[in-house]
Design an enzyme around this catalytic site. Structure first.
Site, short mmCIF file in Angstrom:
data_model
loop_
_atom_site.label_atom_id
_atom_site.label_comp_id
_atom_site.label_asym_id
_atom_site.label_seq_id
_atom_site.Cartn_x
_atom_site.Cartn_y
_atom_site.Cartn_z
N HIS A 62 -7.82 9.37 -2.46
CA HIS A 62 -7.20 9.34 -1.13
C HIS A 62 -8.13 9.90 -0.06
O HIS A 62 -8.10 9.48 1.10
CB HIS A 62 -5.89 10.13 -1.15
CG HIS A 62 -4.93 9.76 -0.07
ND1 HIS A 62 -3.58 9.72 -0.23
CD2 HIS A 62 -5.13 9.40 1.22
CE1 HIS A 62 -2.99 9.36 0.89
NE2 HIS A 62 -3.93 9.17 1.79
N TYR A 94 2.92 9.86 -0.16
CA TYR A 94 3.92 9.24 0.74
C TYR A 94 5.35 9.47 0.24
O TYR A 94 6.31 9.24 0.97
CB TYR A 94 3.68 7.73 0.90
CG TYR A 94 2.35 7.32 1.48
CD1 TYR A 94 1.48 8.25 2.03
CD2 TYR A 94 1.97 5.99 1.49
CE1 TYR A 94 0.25 7.86 2.55
CE2 TYR A 94 0.75 5.59 2.02
CZ TYR A 94 -0.11 6.53 2.54
OH TYR A 94 -1.33 6.14 3.06
N ASP A 149 0.84 -1.20 0.00
CA ASP A 149 0.00 0.00 0.00
C ASP A 149 0.88 1.25 0.00
O ASP A 149 1.72 1.43 0.88
CB ASP A 149 -0.89 0.04 1.25
CG ASP A 149 -1.82 1.24 1.23
OD1 ASP A 149 -2.84 1.16 0.52
OD2 ASP A 149 -1.50 2.27 1.87
N LYS A 195 -2.65 5.85 -4.40
CA LYS A 195 -3.78 6.78 -4.22
C LYS A 195 -3.50 8.08 -4.96
O LYS A 195 -2.33 8.52 -5.05
CB LYS A 195 -3.96 7.08 -2.72
CG LYS A 195 -3.99 5.80 -1.88
CD LYS A 195 -4.17 6.04 -0.40
CE LYS A 195 -3.93 4.75 0.36
NZ LYS A 195 -2.56 4.56 0.83
N ARG A 248 9.62 -6.61 12.77
CA ARG A 248 8.20 -6.32 13.00
C ARG A 248 7.37 -6.61 11.73
O ARG A 248 6.21 -6.98 11.82
CB ARG A 248 8.01 -4.88 13.47
CG ARG A 248 8.47 -4.68 14.91
CD ARG A 248 8.04 -3.35 15.49
NE ARG A 248 8.82 -2.23 15.00
CZ ARG A 248 9.96 -1.83 15.51
NH1 ARG A 248 10.50 -2.47 16.54
NH2 ARG A 248 10.60 -0.79 15.01
N1 LIG Z 1 -5.69 6.22 3.35
C1 LIG Z 1 -5.21 6.99 4.30
O1 LIG Z 1 -5.59 8.15 4.47
C2 LIG Z 1 -4.16 6.42 5.20
C3 LIG Z 1 -3.81 7.07 6.39
C4 LIG Z 1 -2.84 6.48 7.20
C5 LIG Z 1 -2.26 5.32 6.83
N2 LIG Z 1 -2.60 4.69 5.65
C6 LIG Z 1 -1.96 3.43 5.22
O2 LIG Z 1 -2.11 2.47 6.26
C7 LIG Z 1 -0.84 2.01 6.69
C8 LIG Z 1 -0.88 1.65 8.16
O3 LIG Z 1 -1.24 2.76 8.94
P1 LIG Z 1 -0.19 3.59 9.80
O4 LIG Z 1 1.15 3.53 9.17
O5 LIG Z 1 -0.80 4.89 10.04
O6 LIG Z 1 -0.18 2.85 11.18
P2 LIG Z 1 0.14 1.41 11.75
O7 LIG Z 1 0.53 0.46 10.69
O8 LIG Z 1 -0.99 1.10 12.61
O9 LIG Z 1 1.35 1.69 12.71
C9 LIG Z 1 2.63 1.91 12.25
C10 LIG Z 1 3.51 2.23 13.45
O10 LIG Z 1 3.52 1.12 14.34
C11 LIG Z 1 4.86 0.63 14.45
N3 LIG Z 1 4.77 -0.84 14.40
C12 LIG Z 1 4.53 -1.61 13.31
N4 LIG Z 1 4.47 -2.92 13.65
C13 LIG Z 1 4.65 -2.96 14.98
C14 LIG Z 1 4.70 -4.02 15.92
N5 LIG Z 1 4.52 -5.29 15.54
N6 LIG Z 1 4.95 -3.72 17.22
C15 LIG Z 1 5.13 -2.43 17.61
N7 LIG Z 1 5.09 -1.37 16.76
C16 LIG Z 1 4.86 -1.65 15.46
C17 LIG Z 1 5.65 1.19 13.30
O11 LIG Z 1 6.98 1.43 13.65
P3 LIG Z 1 8.23 0.74 12.87
O12 LIG Z 1 8.13 1.15 11.43
O13 LIG Z 1 9.41 1.32 13.55
O14 LIG Z 1 8.07 -0.73 13.07
C18 LIG Z 1 4.92 2.51 13.05
O15 LIG Z 1 5.41 3.51 13.90
C19 LIG Z 1 0.07 3.20 6.33
O16 LIG Z 1 1.42 2.87 6.36
C20 LIG Z 1 -0.47 3.56 4.98
O17 LIG Z 1 0.00 2.65 3.99
C21 LIG Z 1 -3.55 5.22 4.86
#
Ligand SMILES: NC(=O)c1ccc[n+]([C@@H]2O[C@H](COP(=O)([O-])OP(=O)(O)OC[C@H]3O[C@@H](n4cnc5c(N)ncnc54)[C@H](OP(=O)(O)O)[C@@H]3O)[C@@H](O)[C@H]2O)c1
Length: 333
Positions: free
Chosen positions: A115, A53, A48, A82, A280
């Protein structure tokens, strides 16, 4: 060769999307070289990304390496990108997708998402900002006209499927009512404290897959807070430290993150956890060798806080909140 992720969900009428993908928001080009490469080795087949990004170039390099080596064929990996927020109008949508395809070194993406229902003013590179630091919102975003243009991207073979992100239920309905090509997907903030059951049910009934973001909850991460101070009204919540999550994790000898991800796939949504740490990335993928019992599932289901769990967006004084298509309940100043 690592085994493929065995579980997938149907996107559109005849495409399968692996139920777990690697998220890449806040990962730089250099970081995705490591993280996406590790993810593909582990068995992820769903990536994704998004124009905003600014890491599509790095992802493209990894994909080309895998395709050139013959370890992976294009059709074996599901790539989502997106539309650039600053290109979300009929005359700029194709330009955004073309730029993404060039950076990703692909002829097509599997899924091209709007998006957000709220566009920002046109800018070739980066987001347009007012002197006070607020993003300059385009108050005239026409989500239906934009959808018609996105349908043309499928006609032209540049996207296999098209979908939405951050659209609320009535916006999804308006798109469904106007669509020639139905939205395959809606990517939204969704985690144990914000489960959005009505939206999930509505999308399920209408064949729109839900992908959950901010699912482990990045809002609390240091990098997020450094780049974008968390506004006062957002109470940062820590699902990985929740007593219920921790105790269920201990029972299964799993981590809190694995329990959160497992809950979401049992809830019927796809997950795209982001990590740039290969350990992770592996941990987040190891969720297919255990199952939550009905009682455990019900305990996690009961953690939903409704709108009080929403933390990804600032809703008070947000420049986006002035837009007619702002998708969330507004908070008074
Ligand atoms: N459509 C939208 O508007 C939108 C908005 C936000 C996000 N997204 C997409 O959704 C994806 C996921 O959301 P997100 O990045 O906001 O949040 P997330 O995946 O919930 O959390 C990522 C954070 O958690 C940490 N992490 C990951 N695996 C872990 C584990 N097993 N244990 C502890 N910490 C962990 C990561 O750090 P490390 O990297 O240091 O492991 C990072 O800081 C994004 O990357 C993006 O592709 C889309």
């Amino acid at each position: 060769m690592a085994p493929l992720s065995s579980t997938s969900v149907l996107v559109g009428t005849n495409m399968e999307m692996p139920i777990i993908g690697i998220g890449t928001w806040q990962a730089t080009d250099d970081e995705v070289l490591v993280a996406v490469d590790a993810a593909l080795e582990i068995g992820y087949r769903h990536i994704d990304t998004a124009a905003v990004y600014e890491n599509e170039f790095g992802i493209g390099k990894v994909l080309k390496k895998w395709f050139d080596s013959g370890k992976l064929k294009r059709e074996e990996v599901f790539v989502t990108t997106k539309c650039n927020l600053s290109h979300f109008r009929p005359e700029h949508i194709e330009k955004s997708l073309n730029e993404s395809l060039t950076k990703l070194q692909l002829d097509y993406v599997d899924l091209f998402l709007a998006h957000s229902p709220v566009g920002v003013q046109y800018k070739d590179e980066g987001l347009p900002m007012a002197p006070n630091g607020d993003v300059l919102v385009d108050l005239n975003t026409d989500i239906i006209a934009n959808w018609k243009t996105m349908e043309m991207m499928v006609d032209k073979g540049k996207a296999k499927a098209i979908g939405l992100s951050n659209f609320n239920q009535s916006q999804v309905k308006r798109i469904l009512d106007a669509a020639r090509i139905k939205p395959a997907n809606n990517q939204v903030e969704l985690y144990v404290y914000l489960q959005q059951p009505e939206l999930v049910e509505f999308c399920k009934e209408n064949g729109v897959t839900i992908v959950a973001y901010d699912l482990i909850s990045s809002t609390k991460t240091k990098s997020f807070q450094t780049k974008r101070p968390v506004p006062d009204e957002i109470v940062i919540q820590y699902p990985m430290e929740d007593d219920t999550v921790v105790s269920i994790a201990q029972k299964h000898n799993k981590t809190p993150a694995q329990v959160i991800l497992r809950f979401l796939i049992q809830y019927g949504v796809a997950v795209i956890p982001k990590s740039t740490n290969p350990k992770r990335v592996q941990e987040n993928f190891n969720i297919f060798d255990f199952e939550l019992s009905k009682d455990e599932y019900d305990q996690l289901k009961a953690l939903d806080k409704g709108e009080a769990g929403r933390q990804f967006v600032s809703r008070r004084n947000s420049p986006y909140a002035k837009h007619a298509e702002y998708p969330y309940p507004k908070m008074s100043s």
